[in-house]
Write an enzyme that holds these catalytic residues in place. Structure first.
Site, PDB file in Angstrom:
ATOM      1  N   GLY A 174       0.805  -1.217   0.000  1.00 21.86           N
ATOM      2  CA  GLY A 174       0.000   0.000   0.000  1.00 21.86           C
ATOM      3  C   GLY A 174       0.840   1.269   0.000  1.00 21.86           C
ATOM      4  CD  GLN A 219      -7.560  -0.590   6.985  1.00 14.01           C
ATOM      5  OE1 GLN A 219      -8.381  -1.441   7.345  1.00 14.01           O
ATOM      6  NE2 GLN A 219      -6.307  -0.607   7.394  1.00 14.01           N
ATOM      7  N   GLY A 223      -1.787  -6.576   0.182  1.00 14.72           N
ATOM      8  CA  GLY A 223      -2.075  -7.981   0.444  1.00 14.72           C
ATOM      9  C   GLY A 223      -2.301  -8.318   1.908  1.00 14.72           C
ATOM     10  CG  HIS A 224      -0.002  -6.455   5.250  1.00 12.90           C
ATOM     11  ND1 HIS A 224      -0.199  -5.991   6.530  1.00 12.90           N
ATOM     12  CD2 HIS A 224       0.393  -5.398   4.532  1.00 12.90           C
ATOM     13  CE1 HIS A 224       0.086  -4.693   6.565  1.00 12.90           C
ATOM     14  NE2 HIS A 224       0.450  -4.308   5.367  1.00 12.90           N
ATOM     15  CB  CYS A 278       1.853   4.745  11.390  1.00 10.56           C
ATOM     16  SG  CYS A 278       1.212   3.601  10.190  1.00 10.56           S
TER      17      CYS A 278
HETATM   18  C1  PLP Z   1      -1.903  -0.380   5.955  1.00  9.36           C
HETATM   19  C2  PLP Z   1      -2.274   0.802   5.142  1.00  9.36           C
HETATM   20  C3  PLP Z   1      -1.382   1.349   4.203  1.00  9.36           C
HETATM   21  C4  PLP Z   1       0.009   0.807   4.021  1.00  9.36           C
HETATM   22  O1  PLP Z   1       0.007  -0.432   3.370  1.00  9.36           O
HETATM   23  P1  PLP Z   1       1.335  -1.341   3.453  1.00  9.36           P
HETATM   24  O2  PLP Z   1       1.050  -2.472   2.531  1.00  9.36           O
HETATM   25  O3  PLP Z   1       1.491  -1.746   4.871  1.00  9.36           O
HETATM   26  O4  PLP Z   1       2.470  -0.488   2.964  1.00  9.36           O
HETATM   27  C5  PLP Z   1      -1.798   2.431   3.469  1.00  9.36           C
HETATM   28  N1  PLP Z   1      -3.025   2.962   3.630  1.00  9.36           N
HETATM   29  C6  PLP Z   1      -3.910   2.465   4.506  1.00  9.36           C
HETATM   30  C7  PLP Z   1      -5.260   3.078   4.618  1.00  9.36           C
HETATM   31  C8  PLP Z   1      -3.564   1.377   5.296  1.00  9.36           C
HETATM   32  O5  PLP Z   1      -4.436   0.905   6.177  1.00  9.36           O
END
Ligand code: PLP
Length: 398
Positions: A75, A183, A204-205, A329
């Site tokens: 993301g 999300q 993905g996660h 974060c």
């Molecule tokens: C978790 C998240 C990200 C970051 O995604 P990663 O794959 O962990 O880099 C970005 N935006 C939102 C809204 C998220 O919840």
């Protein structure tokens, strides 16, 4: 870490468990099929075919074309790529970008980077539920605006944004529209054409897939440059040897999510609402953050006055409960969540927040146990708070 103690995992907005079917699907690509999809021989062709299939699966899920789907490392990369590349590609047209105050840091910090490099950014406010102020957004549009980036649903308070309206507005004004759907992807139906989305990030996660893989959807015809320079992978737009196990895992997670989305949303929403009802009814001076109904099926977020969120999390951890106080974060820093401040909460109230994010594995028994513990812990922490004592003695209303 000891795993013999029962653990209740309610931090699915931070990350999720990889589904066994996803792992099983990935395994051969970690072991026997290690060929580089860019190679010519037929052994590598197995990997190439798997990546092509994965792209089709993701495209189908979004109502997109396969060639509009680009695999990334997650993301954060997708957000960085979409925003920086769109800003630079359209620099001759204008240097103005619009986003919201409640974005993920992958968007906000990218925007502040651009501000230091000659771009101007407008940060649109939200109402008390965390919904973007459309009138403010409309007014912020300038002749030099080239990009609007607004998230699909918020990672802290779960509020779903009026994406269709924003997409239509952007389209009408000839402005690119990017949405961080990390999300929402896999939890809510998304059709990029119906919603007039030009670029979309997913990871993905967050959907029971592996970490370190994501996608950026880029509408055909949107002219943005590459973010990672190098080889010719991903139509010359994202260099680097394909993360084949990650990519097929992402696609498998997408396929499963698509299949169970409606049924899961119903089930998890019911459990979410049960959690909200119990907490608001049984914990004094508790408030729900985010929209009561226009929120992600799995998201709950509360504030408890006279409580430090950190203390609450540590005491919940002692009871085997994994929860969060906002976003992964922000933990580790003493600043309250920018999202909770943006919906108008005072610092001292925003500090006492608790986010519980459910999954399809969550049971009613889990929720009952967690709510019972939250009640006890909040009680205990308040009994040690002189502020709470004064407040109770004063007999004041909230
Ligand atoms: C978790 C998240 C990200 C970051 O995604 P990663 O794959 O962990 O880099 C970005 N935006 C939102 C809204 C998220 O919840």
């Amino acid at each position: 870490m000891s795993t013999d103690k029962k653990m209740i995992y309610l931090d699915n907005a931070a990350t999720t468990a990889v589904k066994p079917e996803v792992l099983a699907y990935m395994m051969p690509f970690l072991q026997e099929y290690y060929g580089n999809p860019s190679s010519i021989y037929s052994f590598a062709g197995i990997s190439t075919k798997a990546v092509d299939q994965a792209r089709d699966t993701v495209a189908d899920f979004l109502g997109a074309k396969a060639k509009e789907v680009y695999f990334t490392s997650g993301g954060s990369e997708s957000d960085n790529w979409a925003i920086k590349a769109a800003a630079y590609a359209n620099k001759s047209k204008g240097n103005h970008i619009i986003t919201s105050v409640i974005e993920h840091h992958a968007v906000l910090h990218t925007c502040s980077f651009l501000e230091k490099n000659g771009f101007e950014v407008s940060y649109i406010g939200v109402d008390e539920n965390g919904v973007i102020r459309m009138d403010e957004l409309k007014k912020a549009i300038r002749p030099t605006t080239t990009l609007i980036s607004v998230m699909f649903a918020n990672n802290e308070i779960g509020t779903i944004q009026p994406v269709r309206e924003i997409g239509e507005l952007a389209k009408e004004k000839g402005i690119l529209f990017h949405t961080d759907a990390v999300q929402a992807y896999g939890h809510l139906p998304i059709n990029v054409n119906e919603l007039s989305i030009d670029m979309l990030s997913a990871s993905g996660h967050k959907i029971h897939g592996p970490k370190g893989v994501g996608i950026l959807y880029i509408r055909e015809g949107v002219k943005i440059g590459p973010f990672i320079h190098g080889g010719s992978q991903e139509r010359n737009r994202r260099a680097g040897t394909h993360n084949v196990p990650g990519i097929v895992g992402f696609a498998k997670a997408t396929e499963i999510a698509a299949k169970v989305m409606v049924e899961n949303a119903e089930k998890i929403t019911a459990l979410r609402d049960y959690t909200i009802e119990r907490i608001l009814k049984e914990v004094p001076y508790a408030r729900l953050n985010g929209h009561r109904t226009d929120r992600l099926p799995n998201n709950t977020n509360f504030c408890f006055r006279f409580i430090e969120g950190e203390s609450l999390l540590i005491m919940l951890d002692n009871k085997g409960i994994c929860a969060s106080s906002g976003s992964a974060c922000t933990s580790g820093s003493l600043d309250p969540s920018h999202v909770l401040l943006a919906i108008g909460l005072l610092h001292e109230i925003a500090h006492g927040s608790l986010r519980l994010t459910l999954s399809e594995e969550t049971t009613k028994e889990d929720i009952d146990y967690v709510v019972d513990e939250v009640k006890k812990i909040v009680d205990r922490l308040r009994s040690m708070s002189p502020l709470y004592e004064d407040f109770v003695k004063s007999g004041k209303e909230m």
